[in-house]
Design a protein around this motif. Structure first.
Motif, PDB file in Angstrom:
ATOM      1  N   ARG A   1       0.835  -1.203   0.000  1.00  0.00           N
ATOM      2  CA  ARG A   1       0.000   0.000   0.000  1.00  0.00           C
ATOM      3  C   ARG A   1       0.867   1.249   0.000  1.00  0.00           C
ATOM      4  NH1 ARG A   1      -4.463   1.532   4.596  1.00  0.00           N
ATOM      5  NH2 ARG A   1      -5.040   3.510   3.691  1.00  0.00           N
ATOM      6  N   SER A   2       1.910   1.250   0.846  1.00  0.00           N
ATOM      7  CA  SER A   2       2.815   2.397   0.889  1.00  0.00           C
ATOM      8  C   SER A   2       4.166   1.976   1.447  1.00  0.00           C
ATOM      9  CB  SER A   2       2.225   3.538   1.729  1.00  0.00           C
ATOM     10  OG  SER A   2       2.130   3.155   3.087  1.00  0.00           O
ATOM     11  N   VAL A   3       5.172   2.770   1.083  1.00  0.00           N
ATOM     12  CA  VAL A   3       6.538   2.535   1.540  1.00  0.00           C
ATOM     13  C   VAL A   3       7.033   3.817   2.195  1.00  0.00           C
ATOM     14  CG1 VAL A   3       8.904   2.013   0.842  1.00  0.00           C
ATOM     15  CG2 VAL A   3       6.981   0.877  -0.299  1.00  0.00           C
ATOM     16  N   GLY A   4       7.485   3.683   3.418  1.00  0.00           N
ATOM     17  CA  GLY A   4       8.060   4.803   4.165  1.00  0.00           C
ATOM     18  C   GLY A   4       9.079   4.224   5.121  1.00  0.00           C
ATOM     19  N   ASP A   5       9.041   4.674   6.361  1.00  0.00           N
ATOM     20  CA  ASP A   5       9.923   4.080   7.373  1.00  0.00           C
ATOM     21  C   ASP A   5       9.604   2.602   7.547  1.00  0.00           C
ATOM     22  OD1 ASP A   5      11.168   6.497   7.787  1.00  0.00           O
ATOM     23  OD2 ASP A   5       9.897   7.034   9.480  1.00  0.00           O
ATOM     24  N   VAL A   6       8.337   2.253   7.337  1.00  0.00           N
ATOM     25  CA  VAL A   6       7.891   0.861   7.310  1.00  0.00           C
ATOM     26  C   VAL A   6       7.115   0.660   6.014  1.00  0.00           C
ATOM     27  CG1 VAL A   6       7.781   0.638   9.826  1.00  0.00           C
ATOM     28  CG2 VAL A   6       5.724   1.299   8.558  1.00  0.00           C
ATOM     29  N   ILE A   7       6.827  -0.589   5.686  1.00  0.00           N
ATOM     30  CA  ILE A   7       6.047  -0.910   4.489  1.00  0.00           C
ATOM     31  C   ILE A   7       4.674  -1.373   4.945  1.00  0.00           C
ATOM     32  CG2 ILE A   7       5.875  -2.440   2.483  1.00  0.00           C
ATOM     33  CD1 ILE A   7       8.979  -2.539   2.547  1.00  0.00           C
ATOM     34  N   LEU A   8       3.634  -0.773   4.392  1.00  0.00           N
ATOM     35  CA  LEU A   8       2.266  -1.168   4.708  1.00  0.00           C
ATOM     36  C   LEU A   8       1.692  -1.995   3.575  1.00  0.00           C
ATOM     37  CD1 LEU A   8       0.748   2.131   6.156  1.00  0.00           C
ATOM     38  CD2 LEU A   8       1.656   0.169   7.415  1.00  0.00           C
ATOM     39  N   VAL A   9       1.018  -3.099   3.938  1.00  0.00           N
ATOM     40  CA  VAL A   9       0.352  -3.934   2.943  1.00  0.00           C
ATOM     41  C   VAL A   9      -1.132  -4.001   3.265  1.00  0.00           C
ATOM     42  CG1 VAL A   9       2.384  -5.299   2.353  1.00  0.00           C
ATOM     43  CG2 VAL A   9       0.932  -6.038   4.228  1.00  0.00           C
ATOM     44  N   ASN A  10      -1.932  -4.164   2.235  1.00  0.00           N
ATOM     45  CA  ASN A  10      -3.390  -4.197   2.371  1.00  0.00           C
ATOM     46  C   ASN A  10      -3.906  -5.552   2.812  1.00  0.00           C
ATOM     47  OD1 ASN A  10      -4.061  -1.548   1.619  1.00  0.00           O
ATOM     48  ND2 ASN A  10      -3.817  -2.069  -0.529  1.00  0.00           N
ATOM     49  N   ASP A  11      -4.851  -5.567   3.715  1.00  0.00           N
ATOM     50  CA  ASP A  11      -5.705  -6.720   4.011  1.00  0.00           C
ATOM     51  C   ASP A  11      -4.964  -8.032   4.222  1.00  0.00           C
ATOM     52  OD1 ASP A  11      -7.843  -4.950   3.626  1.00  0.00           O
ATOM     53  OD2 ASP A  11      -7.855  -5.378   1.482  1.00  0.00           O
ATOM     54  N   ILE A  12      -3.833  -8.005   4.896  1.00  0.00           N
ATOM     55  CA  ILE A  12      -3.031  -9.221   5.046  1.00  0.00           C
ATOM     56  C   ILE A  12      -3.762 -10.290   5.849  1.00  0.00           C
ATOM     57  CG2 ILE A  12      -1.757  -8.448   7.093  1.00  0.00           C
ATOM     58  CD1 ILE A  12      -0.205 -10.364   4.202  1.00  0.00           C
TER      59      ILE A  12
END
Length: 99
Positions: free
Chosen positions: A70-81
């Motif tokens: 979903r997004s990449v920053g200090d951490v990586i976010l993923v959708n609906d895991i």
């Protein structure tokens, strides 16, 4: 103001979380499409085994499809895991990585 492209190696070592804040794992490596010059997957280790217990089945880690990011920053976010891990949305599951 244009944003400078990041080196793909900066993704290695980042923690991955679901969009609900659940820790998923840590990026150890990347799966690449060299011809297309794109990242196609994230190879994760240090997994949250509450999410992956059935899928890893003795494997060292998993490879998540990059389209889940979903997004990449200090951490990586993923959708609906959580939904993906329990097969409630009809999507493919991550691949067990034995490397």
């Amino acid at each position: 103001m244009t944003e400078e492209p990041q080196e793909i190696t900066t993704l290695v070592g980042r923690e991955v979380y679901s969009n609900d804040g659940v820790f998923v794992g840590q990026v150890e490596d990347l799966r690449l499409d060299v011809d297309g010059r794109t990242v196609t997957g994230l190879a994760l280790t240090q997994l949250n085994y509450d999410l992956f217990n059935e899928q890893v089945n003795g494997s060292r880690g998993v490879i998540l499809p990059y389209r889940w990011v979903r997004s990449v920053g200090d951490v990586i976010l993923v959708n609906d895991i959580v939904e993906r891990m329990h097969g409630t949305n009809g999507e493919e599951e991550p691949l067990a990585a034995s490397h």
